[in-house]
Design an enzyme around this catalytic site. Structure first.
Site, PDB file in Angstrom:
ATOM      1  N   LYS A  53      -6.587 -27.902 -11.498  1.00  0.00           N
ATOM      2  CA  LYS A  53      -5.407 -27.535 -10.706  1.00  0.00           C
ATOM      3  C   LYS A  53      -5.819 -27.247  -9.255  1.00  0.00           C
ATOM      4  CE  LYS A  53      -2.879 -26.014 -14.737  1.00  0.00           C
ATOM      5  NZ  LYS A  53      -2.494 -24.987 -15.694  1.00  0.00           N
ATOM      6  N   GLN A  97      -2.672 -18.792 -16.259  1.00  0.00           N
ATOM      7  CA  GLN A  97      -3.127 -19.723 -17.296  1.00  0.00           C
ATOM      8  C   GLN A  97      -3.072 -19.049 -18.673  1.00  0.00           C
ATOM      9  OE1 GLN A  97      -3.842 -22.909 -16.579  1.00  0.00           O
ATOM     10  NE2 GLN A  97      -4.326 -23.419 -18.685  1.00  0.00           N
ATOM     11  N   ASP A 120       5.611 -22.840 -13.590  1.00  0.00           N
ATOM     12  CA  ASP A 120       5.458 -23.293 -14.980  1.00  0.00           C
ATOM     13  C   ASP A 120       6.829 -23.435 -15.658  1.00  0.00           C
ATOM     14  OD1 ASP A 120       2.873 -23.741 -16.005  1.00  0.00           O
ATOM     15  OD2 ASP A 120       2.422 -21.596 -16.056  1.00  0.00           O
TER      16      ASP A 120
HETATM   17  N1  GUN Z   1      -2.088 -23.464 -20.994  1.00  0.00           N
HETATM   18  C1  GUN Z   1      -1.939 -24.717 -21.504  1.00  0.00           C
HETATM   19  N2  GUN Z   1      -0.968 -25.370 -20.844  1.00  0.00           N
HETATM   20  C2  GUN Z   1      -0.499 -24.533 -19.895  1.00  0.00           C
HETATM   21  C3  GUN Z   1       0.499 -24.650 -18.895  1.00  0.00           C
HETATM   22  O1  GUN Z   1       1.184 -25.663 -18.746  1.00  0.00           O
HETATM   23  N3  GUN Z   1       0.672 -23.545 -18.111  1.00  0.00           N
HETATM   24  C4  GUN Z   1      -0.043 -22.407 -18.273  1.00  0.00           C
HETATM   25  N4  GUN Z   1       0.225 -21.394 -17.467  1.00  0.00           N
HETATM   26  N5  GUN Z   1      -0.969 -22.273 -19.196  1.00  0.00           N
HETATM   27  C5  GUN Z   1      -1.199 -23.330 -19.992  1.00  0.00           C
END
Ligand code: GUN
Length: 285
Positions: A53, A97, A120
């Site tokens: 990211k 995350q 998200d």
């Molecule tokens: N963990 C796995 N996929 C995601 C996601 O799309 N967003 C977040 N914040 N954590 C994750």
């Protein structure tokens, strides 16, 4: 033989567009979209996702901050950080995350993120908006799936759409997005009876259950569009999806590979949401 949907290609085209809009935003307003990512603890997969990211932000010219917090972080420290980021004007989007270490309450953290910065789209305010079709952000994975279906030129209207999996992050919002595009949507899960019968009806089949190679050719309709959200690690270390690519690709019209299908789209949709957040906060959208 199915045509392979190239997630890397669709993703790269979108990132070019995002990069040029970012440059335009910077030229006009002197600001760059800003994303803050929080990771708590040492989960190896999460560490890879977060660093991807961070790299993606740099690639399109965003401002980004990554907070790598120790496993022992307490709830009040985490909430205080989110609170500070909610108020920080340089930050347009906040992502924590998941999963968090067991002693931390994910729901409380999600609720603390300002809905305007919730890139998200996990906050109940945003999930509720998706339900009524009036949304600013779409959850990244289902939104990426919609782009991939779109890339095949398939019109969803009136089609039998089957989603296998009912998670809050993928299955449920995926069903809503397909419904909004006028699909006839069925959601299947571990308790579904005659799963094969249901999946075999699908013109568009989206699979997100986390079971390696679970969907075989006998469960797929001839000429279907098959989207595989799964990402499973086999004993030999290789990545594989929830769909048995080898056999299903002989029957489907379009299919996503793993890796190289849905995966590359997820971060691209996060970038898209962050750009949208920045424009909304600048009041130009
Ligand atoms: N963990 C796995 N996929 C995601 C996601 O799309 N967003 C977040 N914040 N954590 C994750």
């Amino acid at each position: 033989m199915a045509e392979i949907i190239d997630g890397k290609k669709v993703s790269a085209q979108m990132r070019e567009q995002i990069k040029s809009e970012t440059e335009e935003l910077y030229q006009k307003y002197g600001v760059r979209p800003g994303l803050a990512v929080i990771i708590v603890g040492d989960d190896p997969a999460s560490k890879v996702y977060v660093s991807n990211k961070e790299k993606a932000c740099a690639q399109v010219g965003y401002y980004s901050e990554v907070y790598r917090l120790p496993e022992a972080t307490e709830m009040d420290e985490l909430l205080a950080l989110v609170d500070r980021l909610n108020k920080d004007e340089k930050i347009n989007g906040i992502l924590c995350q998941l999963p968090l270490p067991k002693h931390l309450d994910e729901e409380q953290v999600i609720l603390k993120i300002s809905p305007e910065k919730d890139v998200d789209a996990f906050h109940p305010m945003n999930t509720g908006k998706i339900m009524i079709g009036d949304y600013d952000f779409l959850p990244c994975t289902p939104a990426g799936v919609m782009k991939l279906i779109e890339s095949t030129g398939t019109d969803i209207t009136g089609k039998e759409c089957v989603v296998v999996g009912r998670s809050n992050i993928v299955g449920k919002p995926q069903a809503m997005l397909l419904l909004q595009k006028n699909g006839t949507v069925t959601v299947c899960h571990s308790k579904t009876r005659n799963l094969k019968e249901v999946t075999s009806r699908a013109d568009i089949l989206v699979v997100a259950i986390g079971k390696a190679d679970f969907i075989g050719a006998d469960m797929v309709k001839e000429g279907a569009v098959v989207i595989d959200v799964g990402m499973n690690r086999k004993a030999d270390g290789k990545l594989t999806g929830d769909v048995d690519f080898e056999s299903v690709s002989k029957k489907a019209a379009y299919i996503t590979p793993v890796p190289g299908g849905v995966g590359p789209m997820t971060i691209t949709m996060l970038l898209q949401n962050t750009l949208t957040a920045a424009k909304k906060q600048l009041k130009i959208l």
